[in-house]
Design a protein around this motif. Structure first.
Motif, PDB file in Angstrom:
ATOM      1  N   GLN A   1      -3.498   9.272   9.411  1.00 48.84           N
ATOM      2  CA  GLN A   1      -2.519   8.366  10.001  1.00 48.84           C
ATOM      3  C   GLN A   1      -2.296   7.171   9.079  1.00 48.84           C
ATOM      4  O   GLN A   1      -3.244   6.575   8.578  1.00 48.84           O
ATOM      5  N   MET A   2      -1.039   6.875   8.809  1.00 49.68           N
ATOM      6  CA  MET A   2      -0.727   5.659   8.052  1.00 49.68           C
ATOM      7  C   MET A   2      -0.449   4.551   9.063  1.00 49.68           C
ATOM      8  O   MET A   2       0.541   4.571   9.766  1.00 49.68           O
ATOM      9  N   TRP A   3      -1.376   3.567   9.089  1.00 51.91           N
ATOM     10  CA  TRP A   3      -1.236   2.497  10.077  1.00 51.91           C
ATOM     11  C   TRP A   3      -0.343   1.362   9.578  1.00 51.91           C
ATOM     12  O   TRP A   3       0.355   0.737  10.368  1.00 51.91           O
ATOM     13  N   LEU A   4      -0.393   1.056   8.286  1.00 55.44           N
ATOM     14  CA  LEU A   4       0.395  -0.052   7.768  1.00 55.44           C
ATOM     15  C   LEU A   4       1.173   0.400   6.537  1.00 55.44           C
ATOM     16  O   LEU A   4       0.658   1.145   5.693  1.00 55.44           O
ATOM     17  N   ASN A   5       2.378  -0.109   6.415  1.00 53.04           N
ATOM     18  CA  ASN A   5       3.218   0.119   5.234  1.00 53.04           C
ATOM     19  C   ASN A   5       4.194  -1.040   5.151  1.00 53.04           C
ATOM     20  O   ASN A   5       4.444  -1.725   6.150  1.00 53.04           O
ATOM     21  N   GLU A   6       4.760  -1.224   3.973  1.00 56.04           N
ATOM     22  CA  GLU A   6       5.682  -2.338   3.744  1.00 56.04           C
ATOM     23  C   GLU A   6       5.009  -3.662   4.103  1.00 56.04           C
ATOM     24  O   GLU A   6       5.588  -4.534   4.749  1.00 56.04           O
ATOM     25  N   VAL A   7       3.740  -3.799   3.692  1.00 56.34           N
ATOM     26  CA  VAL A   7       2.981  -5.019   3.956  1.00 56.34           C
ATOM     27  C   VAL A   7       3.297  -6.037   2.867  1.00 56.34           C
ATOM     28  O   VAL A   7       3.235  -5.732   1.677  1.00 56.34           O
TER      29      VAL A   7
ATOM     30  N   HIS B   1       5.271   6.183   4.703  1.00 56.17           N
ATOM     31  CA  HIS B   1       5.849   6.694   3.445  1.00 56.17           C
ATOM     32  C   HIS B   1       4.704   7.322   2.653  1.00 56.17           C
ATOM     33  O   HIS B   1       3.979   6.643   1.923  1.00 56.17           O
ATOM     34  N   GLU B   2       4.493   8.597   2.866  1.00 59.35           N
ATOM     35  CA  GLU B   2       3.376   9.302   2.244  1.00 59.35           C
ATOM     36  C   GLU B   2       3.706   9.648   0.810  1.00 59.35           C
ATOM     37  O   GLU B   2       4.692  10.340   0.536  1.00 59.35           O
TER      38      GLU B   2
END
Length: 1293
Positions: free
Chosen positions: A84-90, A112-113
Motif C-alpha cells: 500500500q502506498m500511503w503517501l505521495n506528492e509529499v 504512483h507506483e
C-alpha cells in the motif's frame, strides 16, 4: 442555523490525522537509522511515493525517527513486492515533526507506483544496553555508538514482556525474567533524556529503536529488565557480616557454590551484592571465600535502642545504623530477618509510619525467602540516604513471653503477654480453653483448672494486646498462638485471668484476722501445715505473717490434729527475707509428722468495713493504714459475706452511683482480695498488695449497698399512713414506682405496725426532683422489715411513681373557716373524728400549721363540739416530733372542738369575671392532672355557679417556668387546702369557665342557629336532644323574643360540620346556663330555635347558571374569523400601508383590544350609536393589524419576493390591564395573547403605494368600571411624551 454550520464546515475542511494511528520507521538497514521508509496506518504497513521528493522531506523523516540529520539517500529497485502506498506528492518545508504533517493530498489518496523505493541513512548511530549489572539493569541508549550514553527508555508505558524479551535476546542474555524497575537506583535517570516506545502495531521490526515514539518530559521510571542470564549472588557463613563469607549462586531454584566460568573481577561481585569493593578473596577447593570492604549487619531497633527479636529493621553498615524502608514489606521479607537473627518464626510484620519521614538505606525489598540475609534480597540499595514514608517492622516469636500477675499464687492471676518488649493484658472476649492450657504449660503449672465460679483478678493498668491469640490444642508456647492480624480495640475490654491445676494458696483460720491454723488449699482440697518442731519454726511463721500482710509473728505454736485432718506432704525452710511460704525451700515429710497442725499469731491486724456503716466503699485497714479495694476482684459472694460480718443484712443492692465514672482519689492499699472455701470473715482473705504509686482502680473501687441500709416512710407530714412512699437508699430518699407497691407483701412491710394492714396504691403527687426511683421491692411472706426485701433502683424515667394508703390512714381537715383556718377534724376510713382542745398548746399549733404548709401558727380557739367521736393531740412527752401524728392521743373526755388559725391565706383568682386563667397567690396553675371537681370548687368560691363541663385548658406553658400543680382530696373543702407544689408544666395552663359567664344569641333576629359564648367565643350548639319545651321558652325569653314558636319553619340547609358545644338539660334544670357543656358532635346541623318574634328573611330564588356551551362556540367562531381576517389583511398592510396609517391602526387596535377584554370579562358600559358604528368599522378595517402571537410565528416563514429583506419590527401592548402595561414598561409583550405589529418608523416606504381600501378610522371606547389607577404615572419603557404611541398615565388614549 444550518447555513452557518455549513460555512463553518467549509472553513475548516482540512482533515486531521491522529498521530497515534500513523507510524514511520526505517527498515532493513544496517542499523535502526538506516533503511527503507515504511509507514503504518492503523496497523497496516505501506510505503511512500517519490513524487516531489526533496531533502527537506529527508530531514522530516530523520527527525520523526529520532535519527538526527539525513546523511545519504538513494533510490533503489524495490526489494519486495509492492504494498500500500500511503503517501505521495509529499512536499515538506523541513520543519514538520512528522512526514504526514507536510503538504500532501491525503493518506492513501495519491498513488504512483514506480517500482523503486527510497533508502535513507541518518546521522545517529543507535546502541542499546543495560545500566546496572550483567544482563540486568535499566535500558539506556546512545545515539553516538556508545561513546556516551544519551538517555533511557521510559518504563511508564509501552514497556512490556515482548519488548524486554527482544532486548535480552539482542544482548545474548536469554529471555526476560522480570521487567520491574523497583530493585535498583539509577541516579542519572532524572537528568537524562527519556524516550517512550510502542512496538504494538509494528511488524517484523529489526531494533527496539524502531519502536521509539517521542521524547517524554514526564516519565517517572525507566524501563528495566532482569534477564535469565543474570547471576544472583550471596555470601554466607559469617553472622556478624553479611558481606563476608562463601560466595554462592542461586541456580535451578537453589543456592549452591559458585565457580564463575569467565574471569569476572571480584570487585564486580562485591558491587553486585552492594558490599563495596573487594577486600580479600581466596579459593578453597571448589569454593570462593570473599570479603568485601563494607561491614553489614541486620539489627532490630526499638526507640533508638537495639531490641531482641522485635522492632524496626535497620542495616548497620560500617558502624552506622540506618532504617529499611517499608515500601513494601511482606511476611516473606520478615521471615528472612527472623531466621537471620535466630529469633524463631514471624509473629507479625508491618510497615510502620511516623509523623515525619525517616532516613533509609533500602526500599522496595522483595525477598524470595531463601536468602541468608535481608541485605542479599532484591531491593533498592542506596549509597546515600533516602527519606522513608514508612519503616519495616517485625515481631519474631522469641520476643514473646507470658506471666500470671496479681493472683494469690504464681499459677493463678491475670494473663499478661510480653509483646514488642511490653507486658500487655489480653481481652477475655475470644479467649479459649486451649489458650489457657498453653499458658499453664509454658509456666510449668500443668493444665488449666475448671472452676464453677472463676476467680476474679485485678484488671491491672497495662495496655491491651491488639493481636488475636488463638492456640491449637497441643500448643506449648503462647508465641505459637499469636496471629499477625490486629484487632480493633474493644469498647470495654476485660482482662482475662486463669487458674492452673498447680495453683496453691496459704490461708489462716481462727478467731481473728491475723491468727489461727495455717492451711494450704490445692485443687479445691484443704490441707494443713505440719506443726512439728522440726519443720515449723520462727522464720516460717514470720514468712506466713508477712504473706498475710499481718506483720511479724509471735513465737510459733501448734495444735493437735484431733480429727486426723489431712496434713500437707511438704515442709518449708524459709529465710528471713522470704515473703511467700510456697517459695521457700521445701522437703517431703515422712508419714509420722502429721500429729500436729501449725498455728500462728501475728502482731498485725486487718479490718474490713464500709465507709457509711451499711453502704459505701469497701475500706480495708492493715497495720494502721487504711484505703480502698479495687472492684475488679470483688464478687457478690464477698459482698454478702461482708454485709453479714457487719450486721447489715444478708442481701446486696445495686448502687445508684455511676461507678464506671467514679473519680474517687482515695489511696488504694490492696488491688484485690481472694477467699478460700474456709473463709468466713473477709478480714482473713488473701490480700493482693498494691505496689504501684498513684495506682487507679480499673474501672473503680469496690462499692456496695447492704439491704440493712434501706428504710421507708411516707413523704407527707400532713397525712398519716398515706401518701407518696419514699425509700432511703444510700442516704437519699427516693420515690417508688407504682408497680413496686402493688404487691401485698410489700404493702404489709411498708405499713408495718403503726399503719395497720396493707391498703391500696394511690397516685403519686409531687415534684420529680430525683435522678433515680425504686423500681422493685420484692418481699417474702415472712419479711417484717424492708431491710429483708430485695430493693432495685433505676433511672427516673423508667416508671410511673406511686403512693400507698394503709388501713390506719388519717388526714387532718379544717372546716368552717378559710384555707388555713377552721375547726380541726381527723378523717379516716368511713369516720370523721373531732379534735378536742385537751392537751393542745401553742406547740401543737405550730407543728400542725407547719405540717399543713400554712405558715406560722397564729391562734387557737374553740368551737362547739357536734359529735361524740373525738381525739386529741399532746406533744408534751415528745422531744422533737417530726409531725403532729406522733402526738396523737386517744381520749374519751368530751370538750370543745379545736379551731386553729394559721398565717397563710391562699388567694385564688380568675383572670376574668367567672372565667379565665386560675392563679394561686398570683402563680398560674398547670392543667396537668386537673380534675373537674377542682374547677367546681373555684367557681363556687367565686360565686359563679358550677364549672362548665369539659371547658378547661389555656395557653401553652413556658418551658423554663414553674407553676402550681394541685391535687384535692376528700378532706379538702377549699382549693387553698388542696396539696400543691411548684414545678415545670409539660402541657397547657389551667383556664376554667363557670356557668355564670354564659351568654346566648341566634344568628338571626329571634331565630336561626343557637350560639353560646362562655368566655371563649361564639360557638354553635349540637342538636337539641335533651332540651325540653320549657327550656326553649326560657331561651327565647332570655333573647327578649317571647316564647318558643312551635310552628315548623323551613331553614336553609348547610353542609354538616363539627360542633363543640352541647346543651344538656334535665327536667330539674331551671337555669339553662347550667346545661352548657363543652362536648362535641361530628357531622351535624347546628341546633336552631325560632321564637315568636322571628321574622323570615326574603331570599331571592337562585337562578340556575346558564349553559356555557353557546359562549364557548361563539368565542371559537370569533377566533376563527379573526385569524382569517388577520391573514388576508396582513398581506395588504405589508405591501401598501404608510407609516401614519400604521401608527393610527396601532392606536385603534390597542383600543379595540381593551374593548374586547372588557367584553370577555363582562364589564362594559353603554356605547353610543355613532361610537358603535365607528367601532364596527374599525374592527373590520384595521383588525388586520391584530394577529395572534402564534400566527405571527407561523406566517413569518412565508416567501415574499417583492419585499425587502429588512425584518419587520413588532410591538405589542397589553390592554387587558393598562396598569400592568404601565408598570412593566414592556411594549413587546401582551398578556391577552394578541400581538400588534407596527412598521418601524425608520423604514422607507416610498416605493409602496397606499392601499385605497384602507381609510383612517377612529373609535372612542368608554372606560369600564375597572379603570386604570390614576396614581400610576410611570410611562412605558422606550416611549417619551410627544410620541404617537405615548400614553398619558391615567388616561385611556
Amino acid at each position: 442555523m444550518m447555513w452557518f454550520l455549513l460555512l463553518l464546515h467549509t472553513a475548516f475542511i482540512e482533515a486531521v490525522i491522529a498521530q497515534g494511528e500513523t507510524r514511520l520507521i526505517l527498515k532493513n538497514g544496517s542499523h535502526p537509522c538506516e533503511g527503507y521508509i515504511e509507514i503504518y496506518n492503523n496497523g497496516t504497513p505501506g510505503h511512500v511515493g517519490e513524487k516531489y521528493w526533496s531533502r527537506k522531506n529527508l530531514k522530516v523523516v530523520c527527525r520523526s525517527t529520532h535519527c538526527g540529520d539525513p546523511v545519504n539517500y538513494t533510490t533503489v529497485v524495490a526489494p519486495w513486492p509492492s504494498k500500500q502506498m500511503w503517501l505521495n506528492e509529499v512536499n515538506c518545508t523541513g520543519t514538520e515533526k512528522h512526514l504526514w504533517d507536510c503538504h500532501h493530498p491525503g493518506l492513501g489518496v495519491s498513488t504512483h507506483e514506480t517500482g523503486t523505493r527510497q533508502k535513507i541513512e541518518c546521522s545517529n548511530i543507535i546502541t542499546i544496553s543495560l545500566d546496572g549489572f550483567e544482563c540486568a539493569g535499566a535500558v539506556k541508549y546512545s545515539t553516538n555508538g556508545m561513546e556516551k550514553a544519551s538517555g533511557y527508555f521510559c518504563g511508564d508505558t509501552g514497556w512490556g514482556q515482548e519488548e524486554a524479551n527482544r532486548l535480552c535476546k539482542s544482548l545474548k542474555c536469554g529471555e526476560a525474567k522480570e521487567i520491574s524497575n523497583d530493585w535498583m537506583v539509577w541516579d542519572k535517570f532524572r537528568d537524562w533524556k527519556k524516550m517512550t516506545i510502542k512496538c504494538s502495531g509494528l511488524k517484523n521490526i529489526d531494533n527496539l529503536w524502531q519502536c521509539v515514539t517521542e521524547e517524554s518530559y514526564s516519565c517517572q521510571t525507566p524501563a528495566a529488565v532482569i534477564c535469565t542470564g543474570h547471576d544472583q549472588l550471596r555470601l554466607t557463613g559469617n553472622a556478624s557480616n553479611v558481606c563476608s563469607g562463601q560466595l554462592e549462586e542461586f541456580k535451578n531454584d537453589k543456592w549452591q557454590k559458585w565457580n564463575p566460568v569467565n574471569n569476572t573481577s571480584s570487585n564486580v561481585w562485591c558491587e553486585q551484592m552492594h558490599c563495596g569493593k573487594e577486600a580479600s578473596h581466596s579459593q578453597l577447593n571448589d569454593s570462593i571465600q570473599l570479603t568485601c570492604t563494607d561491614n553489614v549487619t541486620v539489627v532490630l531497633m526499638d526507640n533508638k535502642k537495639r531490641s531482641n527479636c522485635y522492632g524496626e529493621v535497620h542495616i548497620q553498615k560500617n558502624d552506622e545504623s540506618v532504617a529499611v524502608c517499608g515500601t513494601p514489606w511482606s511476611k516473606k521479607d520478615a521471615e528472612v530477618v527472623c531466621r537471620e537473627l535466630n529469633c524463631g518464626s514471624v509473629i507479625s510484620n508491618e510497615a510502620k509510619t511516623f509523623r515525619s519521614t525517616k532516613e533509609g538505606i533500602m526500599d522496595n525489598v522483595k525477598c524470595s525467602g531463601s536468602e541468608s540475609s535481608l541485605w542479599h534480597c532484591r531491593a533498592r540499595h542506596y549509597n546515600s540516604r533516602v527519606q522513608c514514608s514508612s519503616v519495616a517492622y517485625v515481631v519474631c516469636a522469641d520476643s514473646i513471653k507470658v506471666n500470671l500477675l496479681d493472683g494469690p499464687g504464681k499459677c493463678a492471676g491475670r494473663v499478661e503477654i510480653q509483646h514488642e518488649g511490653k507486658f500487655q493484658r489480653v481481652n477475655a472476649d475470644g479467649w479459649t480453653v486451649a489458650n489457657s492450657d498453653a499458658v499453664c504449660k509454658q509456666l510449668n503449672c500443668g493444665s488449666r483448672r475448671d472452676l464453677s465460679t472463676p476467680e476474679q483478678f485485678s484488671q491491672g493498668s497495662n495496655d491491651f494486646l491488639q493481636k488475636t491469640v488463638n492456640c491449637k490444642p497441643k500448643a506449648k508456647h503462647i508465641s505459637e498462638c499469636i496471629e499477625a492480624n490486629s484487632n480493633n480495640p474493644a469498647k470495654d475490654p476485660v482482662a482475662v485471668g486463669i487458674t492452673c491445676e498447680e495453683h496453691k494458696v496459704v490461708f489462716l483460720t481462727g478467731e481473728s484476722s491475723c491468727s489461727g491454723k495455717v492451711g494450704i488449699e490445692h485443687r479445691g482440697e484443704t490441707y494443713w501445715l505440719s506443726g512439728s518442731n522440726e519443720t515449723w519454726d520462727q522464720n516460717s511463721a514470720n514468712t506466713v505473717c508477712r504473706q498475710m500482710h499481718c506483720g511479724e509473728a509471735f513465737p510459733p505454736t501448734s495444735t493437735p490434729n484431733v480429727n486426723s485432718k489431712e496434713v500437707w506432704s511438704e515442709s518449708y525452710s524459709c529465710s528471713s527475707n522470704d515473703t511467700s511460704l510456697l517459695d521457700c525451700e521445701n522437703t517431703t515429710l515422712p508419714s509420722n509428722y502429721s500429729d500436729t497442725i501449725a498455728s500462728v499469731k501475728c502482731k498485725g491486724k486487718i479490718e474490713v468495713n464500709l465507709t457509711n456503716e451499711c453502704w459505701g466503699y469497701v475500706n480495708v485497714c492493715a497495720n494502721g493504714e487504711c484505703g480502698d479495694v479495687c472492684a475488679d476482684t470483688w464478687t457478690d459472694h464477698k459482698s454478702v459475706m461482708l454485709c453479714k460480718n457487719l450486721g447489715c443484712g444478708s442481701r446486696i443492692l445495686d448502687p445508684k452511683l455511676s461507678l464506671k465514672a467514679s473519680t474517687r482519689k482515695r489511696k488504694v492499699i490492696f488491688k484485690g482480695l481472694h477467699t478460700t472455701t474456709n473463709t468466713t470473715d473477709l478480714s482473713q482473705s488473701i490480700f493482693i498488695k498494691n505496689e504501684e504509686k498513684n495506682y487507679n482502680c480499673n474501672p473503680h473501687q469496690a462499692y456496695l449497698v447492704c439491704s440493712g441500709s434501706v428504710k421507708s416512710k411516707f413523704s407527707s407530714f400532713r397525712d398519716k399512713c398515706s401518701g407518696n412512699v419514699l425509700v432511703k437508699y444510700e442516704d437519699q430518699w427516693l420515690p417508688v414506682c407504682k408497680t413496686a407497691l402493688e404487691n401485698t407483701n410489700t404493702q404489709k412491710v411498708i405499713c408495718g405496725e403503726k399503719c395497720g394492714m396493707a391498703g391500696k396504691t394511690i397516685p403519686y403527687f409531687g415534684p420529680e426532683f430525683t435522678d433515680h426511683v425504686i423500681e422493685k421491692i420484692e418481699c417474702e411472706d415472712v419479711a417484717f422489715s424492708i431491710t429483708a426485701c430485695n430493693v432495685k433502683i433505676s433511672s427516673q424515667k423508667s416508671c410511673e411513681r406511686g403512693g400507698l394508703q394503709c388501713s390506719n390512714w388519717r388526714k387532718i381537715a379544717l372546716t368552717d373557716g378559710a384555707a388555713c383556718s377552721g375547726a380541726v377534724s381527723v378523717h379516716s376510713e368511713n369516720t370523721i373524728t373531732a379534735v378536742t382542745t385537751e392537751g393542745w398548746t401553742d406547740r401543737e399549733g405550730k407543728i400542725l400549721c407547719q405540717n399543713l404548709e400554712c405558715g406560722q401558727f397564729i391562734s387557737n380557739r374553740t368551737t362547739k363540739l357536734e359529735t361524740s367521736l373525738i381525739t386529741s393531740f399532746n406533744c408534751a412527752a415528745m422531744e422533737n416530733p417530726e409531725n403532729i401524728w406522733e402526738c396523737e392521743k386517744q381520749t374519751s373526755k368530751s370538750q370543745n372542738q379545736l379551731f386553729v388559725e394559721c398565717q397563710d391565706k391562699s388567694n385564688i383568682t380568675l383572670s376574668d369575671r367567672c372565667y379565665g386563667a386560675v392563679k394561686i397567690n398570683n402563680v398560674e396553675v398547670c392543667a396537668d392532672n386537673w380534675k373537674p371537681e377542682y374547677s367546681l370548687k373555684v367557681c363556687q368560691e367565686h360565686n359563679c355557679g358550677n364549672a362548665i363541663a369539659g371547658a378547661s385548658g389555656g395557653e401553652q406553658a413556658l418551658a423554663n417556668k414553674q407553676y402550681y400543680h394541685v391535687s384535692c382530696e376528700g378532706n379538702h373543702y377549699k382549693l387553698g387546702q388542696c396539696k400543691r407544689f411548684k414545678d415545670k408544666c409539660q402541657g397547657k395552663l389551667l383556664s376554667i369557665h363557670c356557668v355564670y359567664s354564659v351568654e346566648f344569641q341566634t344568628t338571626q333576629t329571634c331565630g336561626g342557629q343557637i350560639e353560646v359564648n362562655y368566655g371563649l367565643n361564639w360557638k354553635k350548639v349540637c342538636p337539641l336532644k335533651s332540651f325540653h319545651q320549657k327550656h326553649k321558652d326560657t331561651l327565647c325569653q332570655k333573647l327578649g323574643c317571647g316564647n318558643h314558636n312551635k310552628n315548623p319553619i323551613n331553614s336553609k340547609t348547610q353542609a354538616p360540620k363539627k360542633v363543640e358545644t352541647s346543651l344538656t338539660c334535665t327536667e330539674d334544670h331551671l337555669d339553662i346556663r347550667f346545661c352548657v357543656e363543652q362536648k362535641s358532635c361530628e357531622k351535624v346541623q347546628p341546633a336552631e330555635i325560632y321564637c315568636d318574634g322571628y321574622k323570615a328573611e326574603i331570599i331571592n330564588p337562585i337562578q340556575p347558571p346558564p349553559s356555557p356551551m353557546p359562549v364557548i362556540l361563539g368565542v371559537a367562531l370569533s377566533l376563527l374569523l379573526v385569524i382569517a381576517i388577520v391573514l388576508v389583511v396582513r398581506i395588504c398592510i405589508v405591501k401598501k400601508a404608510k407609516k401614519k396609517a400604521m401608527n393610527f391602526s396601532f392606536e385603534i387596535a390597542r383600543k379595540l383590544s381593551r374593548t374586547e377584554v372588557a367584553f370577555e370579562s363582562g364589564d362594559y358600559e353603554d356605547v353610543k350609536d355613532n361610537e358603535m358604528e365607528d367601532l364596527s368599522l374599525s374592527r373590520f378595517k384595521s383588525e388586520a393589524k391584530v394577529i395572534m402571537e402564534n400566527d405571527l410565528q407561523s406566517t413569518s416563514s412565508f416567501h415574499y419576493d417583492d419585499i425587502d429583506d429588512t425584518p419587520l419590527t413588532a410591538q405589542a401592548a397589553t390592554d387587558a390591564d393598562l396598569r400592568d402595561y404601565i408598570n412593566k414598561g414592556d411594549p413587546n409583550e401582551s398578556t391577552d395573547g394578541v400581538t400588534y405589529e407596527v412598521e418601524d418608523p425608520q423604514e422607507n416606504y416610498d416605493d409602496i403605494e397606499a392601499c385605497p381600501e384602507i381609510t383612517q378610522t377612529e373609535a372612542e371606547v368608554h372606560n369600564s368600571t375597572q379603570t386604570t389607577l390614576e396614581s400610576v404615572a410611570e410611562a412605558p419603557q422606550g416611549l417619551v411624551e410627544g410620541d404617537d404611541d405615548y400614553l398619558v398615565p391615567g388616561q385611556d388614549g
